[in-house]
Scaffold this motif. Structure first.
Motif, short mmCIF file in Angstrom:
data_model
loop_
_atom_site.label_atom_id
_atom_site.label_comp_id
_atom_site.label_asym_id
_atom_site.label_seq_id
_atom_site.Cartn_x
_atom_site.Cartn_y
_atom_site.Cartn_z
N LEU A 50 8.22 -18.49 -5.83
CA LEU A 50 7.00 -17.91 -5.27
C LEU A 50 6.68 -18.43 -3.88
N GLN A 51 7.63 -19.09 -3.22
CA GLN A 51 7.33 -19.63 -1.91
C GLN A 51 7.05 -18.53 -0.89
N LYS A 52 7.74 -17.39 -1.00
CA LYS A 52 7.48 -16.27 -0.09
C LYS A 52 6.09 -15.71 -0.31
N THR A 53 5.69 -15.62 -1.60
CA THR A 53 4.36 -15.08 -1.90
C THR A 53 3.27 -15.96 -1.32
N PHE A 54 3.39 -17.27 -1.53
CA PHE A 54 2.38 -18.17 -0.99
C PHE A 54 2.47 -18.25 0.53
N GLY A 55 3.69 -18.12 1.08
CA GLY A 55 3.83 -18.08 2.53
C GLY A 55 3.13 -16.88 3.13
N ASN A 56 3.25 -15.71 2.48
CA ASN A 56 2.56 -14.51 2.96
C ASN A 56 1.05 -14.65 2.81
N LEU A 57 0.60 -15.32 1.74
CA LEU A 57 -0.84 -15.53 1.55
C LEU A 57 -1.41 -16.39 2.66
N ILE A 58 -0.75 -17.51 2.96
CA ILE A 58 -1.23 -18.40 4.02
C ILE A 58 -1.15 -17.70 5.38
N SER A 59 -0.06 -16.92 5.59
CA SER A 59 0.08 -16.21 6.86
C SER A 59 -1.04 -15.20 7.05
N GLY A 60 -1.41 -14.49 5.97
CA GLY A 60 -2.51 -13.53 6.07
C GLY A 60 -3.83 -14.20 6.42
N ILE A 61 -4.08 -15.37 5.83
CA ILE A 61 -5.32 -16.09 6.15
C ILE A 61 -5.31 -16.56 7.60
N LEU A 62 -4.17 -17.06 8.08
CA LEU A 62 -4.08 -17.51 9.47
C LEU A 62 -4.27 -16.35 10.45
N LEU A 63 -3.70 -15.18 10.12
CA LEU A 63 -3.86 -14.02 10.99
C LEU A 63 -5.33 -13.62 11.10
N LEU A 64 -6.06 -13.74 9.99
CA LEU A 64 -7.48 -13.38 10.02
C LEU A 64 -8.30 -14.45 10.74
#
Length: 346
Positions: A151-165
């Protein structure tokens, strides 16, 4: 001498009670006895039903799981999930109505509120059901390994989405350039930023789901990052015998007569070069709605230019080629034979 009386063997219920008192700490899941007693005290019928359901049990080692335990667990989980769902909907509605936040801040606040609500719901479920988390340490370690590998990609995408916002580089409503697998570039508008990916819809109503992590590591063209104004370029060529001042005037008129073209900033007509067969101009104009399409507004400008050029006899050159043949003895003989054949009477 009196013979000691034979001891009466304990009843099966007493044996189970003693076993429970001897090893209560070995149970992983224990349904709250207070809930069972509280429900049984409501009425005799309900108490008898609970006693019957609790009597149907399965014993695995030191763990006893009854039908009542399973039903109580399902009811508790269902109630908590329903309450969390309603709380999430209410939080989203309140945040969307908040006027102090922009779109990016609203989406970020919604994500944080959703994570907090569902985390609280998880711990409430654990507390109500009575799960001993220390006994599930092994499963916690396995879950950590699953996050680390699967699930590292899933959590990586989650953190990336928060950083983008957080840095507001990408937000709902922005217009960005999207490139498909064939390398074709299209302009699309961001409709939603999800936990895993963002949703971008193009003019042909094709929806692209782009992982958040890709937007963090790859170059992204955001047409509306700091301003929604977009400059469009339209190159045009005319023949050398054209009146260049008249051509410039007609090009300005063409963009002025086209809808969606902004008057501020002003359009600009430039002579780019004197080419091999044409004088090349470039019309530059601005629009503020790139999500409505760039190719169609360029097409409208070109159509208006064509009509004006036709009215004023301005010619748009097209490629022409002259063929030169080098003289030779064989070519001269061939020409003579063809000329003689044409001169002979039929």
């Amino acid at each position: 001498m009196e013979t000691p009386a034979a001891e009466t063997p304990p009843a099966p219920e007493q044996v189970w009670s003693l076993a429970q008192e001897a090893a209560p700490e070995e149970e992983i899941v224990s349904v709250a006895e207070g809930a069972k007693e509280g429900l049984a005290a409501q009425s005799d019928t309900l108490g008898a039903l609970i006693t019957t359901l609790d009597g149907w049990a399965l014993t695995l080692g030191s763990v006893r799981i009854s039908v009542f335990d399973v039903l109580f667990l399902l009811a508790t989980v269902g109630l908590v999930i329903t309450a969390a769902w309603f709380a999430t909907r209410i939080a989203r509605k309140l945040l969307r109505d908040a006027s102090r936040f922009d779109e990016a801040q609203k989406v970020l606040a919604e994500k944080i509120a959703t994570i907090l609500i569902w985390t609280l719901a998880f711990f409430m479920t654990v507390d109500l059901v009575g799960i001993d988390l220390t006994a599930l340490a092994f499963f916690g370690g396995a879950f950590g390994l699953a996050i680390g590998f699967g699930l590292q990609k899933t959590f990586g995408n989650l953190i990336s989405g928060i950083l983008l916002l957080l840095d507001k580089s990408i937000k709902p409503g922005d217009v960005i350039s999207v490139t498909d697998q064939a390398g074709n570039e299209a302009v699309g508008q961001i409709r939603k930023i999800g936990i895993r990916a963002i949703s971008v819809i193009t003019r042909d109503q094709t929806e692209h789901l782009i992982p958040n992590e890709n937007l963090m590591v790859n170059q992204v063209v955001n047409w509306s990052y700091s301003s929604r104004d977009v400059r469009v370029k339209a190159p045009v060529g005319v023949t050398y015998d054209s009146d260049l001042r008249l051509v410039t005037k007609l090009l300005y008129q063409a963009v002025d007569d086209t809808d969606r073209v902004l008057t501020r900033p002003k359009p600009r007509v430039n002579i780019m070069e004197f080419g091999d067969s044409s004088v090349n101009f470039e019309v530059r104009f601005w629009i503020e709605d790139p999500e409505e399409g760039l190719a169609n507004i360029r097409s409208d400008v070109y159509m208006r230019i064509w009509d004006l050029f036709q009215e004023h006899n301005i010619e748009i050159p097209f490629p022409q080629r002259d063929l030169h043949l080098r003289s030779s003895e064989q070519l001269d003989r061939l020409v003579e034979l063809m000329t003689a054949r044409q001169a002979q009477p039929e």
